[in-house]
Design an enzyme around this catalytic site. Structure first.
Site, mmCIF file in Angstrom:
data_model
loop_
_atom_site.group_PDB
_atom_site.id
_atom_site.type_symbol
_atom_site.label_atom_id
_atom_site.label_comp_id
_atom_site.label_asym_id
_atom_site.label_seq_id
_atom_site.Cartn_x
_atom_site.Cartn_y
_atom_site.Cartn_z
ATOM 1 N N ARG A 137 51.896 113.845 45.498
ATOM 2 C CA ARG A 137 50.912 112.852 45.045
ATOM 3 C C ARG A 137 51.540 111.783 44.151
ATOM 4 N NH1 ARG A 137 45.308 114.622 45.173
ATOM 5 N NH2 ARG A 137 45.210 115.964 46.982
ATOM 6 N N ARG A 154 46.309 107.597 41.399
ATOM 7 C CA ARG A 154 45.553 106.930 40.334
ATOM 8 C C ARG A 154 46.260 106.815 38.994
ATOM 9 N NH1 ARG A 154 39.975 109.929 40.439
ATOM 10 N NH2 ARG A 154 41.330 111.547 41.246
ATOM 11 N N ARG A 200 43.630 100.230 45.447
ATOM 12 C CA ARG A 200 42.494 101.127 45.748
ATOM 13 C C ARG A 200 41.191 100.337 45.609
ATOM 14 N NH1 ARG A 200 38.944 104.156 46.989
ATOM 15 N NH2 ARG A 200 38.518 106.276 46.275
ATOM 16 N N ASP A 232 45.887 111.225 53.844
ATOM 17 C CA ASP A 232 45.261 112.393 53.220
ATOM 18 C C ASP A 232 45.043 113.478 54.264
ATOM 19 O OD1 ASP A 232 44.305 113.913 51.148
ATOM 20 O OD2 ASP A 232 42.396 112.871 50.968
ATOM 21 N N TYR A 278 38.745 123.174 54.517
ATOM 22 C CA TYR A 278 37.905 122.012 54.191
ATOM 23 C C TYR A 278 36.836 121.784 55.258
ATOM 24 C CZ TYR A 278 40.853 120.829 50.237
ATOM 25 O OH TYR A 278 41.489 120.872 49.026
#
Ligand code: 1CP
Length: 348
Positions: free
Chosen positions: A26, A30, A39, A76, A156
Site C-alpha cells: 500500500r 492516503r 483521488r 485493488d 469479500y
C-alpha cells in the site's frame, strides 16, 4: 541497467543481496498528499483504478518520493470480482462493498469471459507504468502486478464487505463445500487470466495477496489456499517461466513452511506477527522472504521503528530477502518516517 540486475529480481531469484531491496505494501495511498489530490480528481475509487493515466500516476508517486526498488500496480483486490461482472462500490473512507454471494444463482452470474475486456484498462496502466519508470530514470525499479488469491477474494464476495472473521465465507467452506469449491475454481482460472494480462502488459513480478488465509483450519487451508495457489503458480510459470511469484498467506502462522514448499512460490510474505528467524528455519533457503515491519512501528518512527527494523534485518542477513511491512501502510503514517525507513534499510 541489465534487467536481471534489478535488486528485487535478484532477491526473488534467490540471491542474498545486501542491503535488501525495499518496497511497502500500500505504498500508494492516503498518507501521500499527492495521492489525495488525484483521488479527489477521480471522484470514484473504481474510476481511479480503471483510468490508466491516473492509476499510473498513483503507482509512480511513491517511487518518485522514496526511490523504492519496486512499484506495485495501483489497483485493488475486488477489481477481479468486478471484472467477472459482480457488483462493487466503495463508500467514502471505507473499503469495498459487494452484493453477498450466497447461492448457485449468484455464482452462475459470474462470467470469466468478461475478464480480459474488463481488465484492459488495468493492463494499460501496467504498460504506462513501465514506460514511465523508464522515462523517469528508475532503471532498477521492478514493476509488480498483483491479484487477491482466490480464498481472500472469495471472502469479500461471500461476505459482501470487509470483516475481521469472514464468518459467512468460512461457513460456506464448511457447510456448502460444493458451492465454495466452484467459486474457488472459477476464481483460480480468472486469477490466471488476470495475472497473464498484467504480465503481457509488462508486469515483471506478480504477487498473490491471501490476506485472510490464516482464518482457515488446516484441512481447509490446504484445499482453499495451498491447492489454488499451487495451480496458479504452476500455470503462470508454464506461460512465463521467468516471472517470479510472491505469495502472501497472511496469518498463516506455522503453515507458512508448507505453503512455501508446496506452492512453488519464489518468495513468501511474512505478516507482522511472524518471527522471522522461525520462518527462516522452515522455509527453503532458496525461497526469498519478504516483510514484516509492523505498520504501527512506521507510524511511531524514531527509536521504536529502528529497534524493530534491526530485529528483522539481523536474522535476514545472508538470505534472499525483501524488506517490507507485515501489512499495508496506514493513512496516518508520517511521510518523513517512510523516508527515514528507506534510509535505515539502505544503510544496513
Ligand atoms: O480511500 C481510498 O483512497 C482507498 C484506499 C485503498 C487503496 C489505496 C483501497 C481500498 N485499496 C487501495 C489500493 C490497494 N489495495 C493496492 C495498491 C497498490 C499498493 O500501493 O500497495 C493493493 C495491492 C491493494 C490490495 C488489497 N485490497 C488487499 C490485500 C492486501 C491487504 O491489505 O490485506 C485487500 C484486503 C484489499 C481490500 C481493500 N481495499 C481497500 C480497503 C480499505 C480494503 C480493506 C477492506 C477491509 O478488509 O475492510
Amino acid at each position: 541497467m541489465d534487467e536481471r540486475a534489478k535488486p528485487l529480481l535478484q532477491a526473488l531469484r534467490g540471491n542474498a543481496i545486501w542491503p535488501p531491496p525495499i518496497w511497502l505494501m500500500r505504498q500508494a495511498g492516503r498518507y501521500l498528499p499527492e495521492y489525495r489530490a488525484i483521488r479527489g480528481k477521480a471522484g470514484d475509487f473504481i474510476a481511479l483504478c480503471t483510468t490508466p493515466e491516473l492509476a499510473a500516476e498513483a503507482t509512480l508517486q511513491p517511487i518518485r518520493r522514496f526511490g523504492f526498488d519496486a512499484a506495485i500496480l495501483f489497483s485493488d483486490l475486488p477489481l477481479l470480482p468486478w471484472a467477472l461482472g459482480h457488483g462493487l462500490t466503495y463508500r467514502e473512507g471505507e473499503g469495498p462493498v459487494m452484493p453477498p454471494l450466497r447461492d448457485a444463482k449468484a455464482l452462475a452470474a459470474l462470467d470469466r469471459a468478461r475478464v480480459p475486456g474488463a481488465v484492459a484498462p488495468i493492463a494499460e496502466t501496467v504498460h504506462r507504468v513501465r514506460a514511465g519508470l523508464a522515462a523517469e530514470g528508475f532503471a532498477d525499479c521492478t514493476l509488480i502486478g498483483f491479484s487477491g488469491a482466490p480464498f481472500t477474494v472469495a471472502c469479500y464476495m461471500v461476505e459482501g464487505h470487509g470483516s475481521h472473521d469472514f464468518a459467512a465465507a468460512r461457513l460456506m467452506a464448511h457447510g456448502d463445500p460444493t458451492l465454495f469449491d466452484q467459486l474457488i475454481a472459477l476464481l483460480t482460472d480468472a486469477t490466471i487470466d488476470y495475472l497473464s494480462a498484467q504480465i503481457d502488459a509488462g508486469a515483471e513480478v506478480v504477487m498473490l495477496f491471501d490476506s485472510w488465509a490464516g482464518l482457515l483450519p488446516p484441512r481447509l487451508f490446504r484445499r482453499y489456499v495451498v491447492e489454488p495457489t499451487t495451480t496458479i503458480v504452476r500455470r503462470v510459470k508454464q506461460r512465463y517461466p521467468n516471472v517470479p511469484v510472491i505469495g502472501f498467506p497472511r496469518l498463516a502462522g506455522a503453515h507458512i513452511g508448507g505453503y512455501a514448499v508446496e506452492t512453488g512460490v519464489d518468495a513468501v510474505g511474512m505478516d507482522t506477527g511472524m518471527d522471522v528467524s522461525g520462518v527462516a528455519r522452515i522455509v527453503p533457503a532458496a525461497t526469498a522472504l519478504q516483510g514484516n515491519l509492523d505498520p504501527m512501528a512506521l507510524v511511531a518512527g524514531g527509536d521504536a521503528m529502528r529497534g524493530e527494523v534491526n530485529a528483522i534485518l539481523g536474522p535476514m542477513r545472508g538470505r534472499p530477502f525483501v524488506f517490507n511491512l507485515g501489512h499495508g501502510i496506514v493513512p496516518q503514517t508520517p511521510v518523513e518516517h517512510v523516508a527515514a525507513l528507506v534510509e535505515l534499510v539502505r544503510a544496513a
